[in-house]
Motif scaffolding. Structure first.
Motif, short mmCIF file in Angstrom:
data_model
loop_
_atom_site.label_atom_id
_atom_site.label_comp_id
_atom_site.label_asym_id
_atom_site.label_seq_id
_atom_site.Cartn_x
_atom_site.Cartn_y
_atom_site.Cartn_z
N ILE A 13 0.73 -1.26 -0.20
CA ILE A 13 0.06 0.17 0.21
C ILE A 13 0.89 1.47 0.14
O ILE A 13 0.58 2.27 -0.71
N LEU A 14 1.73 0.98 0.99
CA LEU A 14 2.60 2.48 0.67
C LEU A 14 3.40 2.77 -0.79
O LEU A 14 3.54 3.68 -1.03
N ASP A 15 3.99 1.80 -1.33
CA ASP A 15 3.73 1.34 -2.66
C ASP A 15 3.01 2.83 -3.78
O ASP A 15 3.85 3.39 -4.11
N GLU A 16 1.99 1.89 -3.02
CA GLU A 16 0.91 2.74 -4.47
C GLU A 16 0.66 4.45 -4.15
O GLU A 16 0.49 5.12 -5.05
N ALA A 17 0.80 4.45 -2.74
CA ALA A 17 1.04 5.69 -2.12
C ALA A 17 1.73 6.23 -2.91
O ALA A 17 2.20 7.51 -2.81
N GLU A 18 3.03 5.88 -2.54
CA GLU A 18 4.27 7.01 -3.20
C GLU A 18 3.54 6.66 -4.56
O GLU A 18 4.12 8.38 -5.16
N PHE A 19 3.82 5.45 -5.70
CA PHE A 19 3.38 6.28 -6.57
C PHE A 19 2.52 7.28 -6.95
O PHE A 19 2.30 7.80 -8.17
N TRP A 20 1.04 7.31 -6.77
CA TRP A 20 0.29 8.28 -6.47
C TRP A 20 0.58 9.79 -6.59
O TRP A 20 0.04 10.64 -6.73
N LYS A 21 0.90 9.65 -5.18
CA LYS A 21 1.37 10.79 -4.96
C LYS A 21 2.57 11.50 -5.67
O LYS A 21 2.51 12.31 -5.96
N HIS A 22 3.57 10.72 -6.15
CA HIS A 22 4.00 10.93 -7.72
C HIS A 22 3.49 12.16 -8.75
O HIS A 22 3.53 12.60 -9.37
N GLN A 23 2.63 11.12 -8.88
CA GLN A 23 1.51 11.48 -10.01
C GLN A 23 0.69 12.73 -9.50
O GLN A 23 0.95 13.35 -10.76
N GLU A 24 0.44 12.44 -8.88
CA GLU A 24 -0.89 13.96 -8.14
C GLU A 24 0.27 15.47 -8.56
O GLU A 24 -0.14 15.96 -9.23
#
Length: 142
Positions: A13-24
């Motif tokens: 879940i942290l990997d997902e959050a890391e990816f999507w925060k960077h995307q945003e």
């Protein structure tokens, strides 16, 4: 996202959050660059969001490092902190979606740029994807 990661779930879940925060964070730049005459209030809001999302991204990276260093055992306290961070990221994404919808609905510059509307809808959908992933995890924990 698949939910069969077992003890690796906090890291997943942290990997997902890391990816999507960077995307945003990148999306704030995309919007500003795509619409050169975007109203200054929206430009300023997007610049502030870029900063805040970058800070959240770095916070998530620090948690990834903590979970990784904990090895095969993630303490209950660290796991709860990961869930709290996930909840924070989810709420942040919901607020970012609101801003994107406000820009789409209120900006004259966007209304005159069909490509920008399509891009904003895409950005909104991407953030909604992360919201769905985060909600699924958080609701499965309750």
């Amino acid at each position: 996202m698949q939910f069969y990661y077992g003890p690796q779930m906090p890291l997943r879940i942290l990997d997902e959050a890391e990816f999507w925060k960077h995307q945003e964070e990148e999306h704030t730049v995309v919007i500003r660059e795509l619409v050169s005459h975007l109203e200054s209030n929206f430009v300023n809001a997007l610049k502030e969001w870029e900063k805040v999302l970058g800070e959240t991204h770095q916070h998530v990276v620090r948690y990834i490092e903590s979970v990784t260093r904990s090895g095969s055992y993630v303490s209950a306290q660290l796991y709860q902190q990961v869930l709290q961070l996930t909840s924070f990221c989810l709420n942040q994404s919901l607020e970012f979606i609101k801003l994107c919808q406000q820009i789409k609905n209120e900006s004259k510059a966007i209304s005159e740029n069909p490509t920008a509307k399509v891009v904003l809808n895409h950005i909104i959908r991407e953030s909604e994807y992360f919201v769905g992933v985060a909600q699924a995890l958080l609701y499965s924990e309750n």
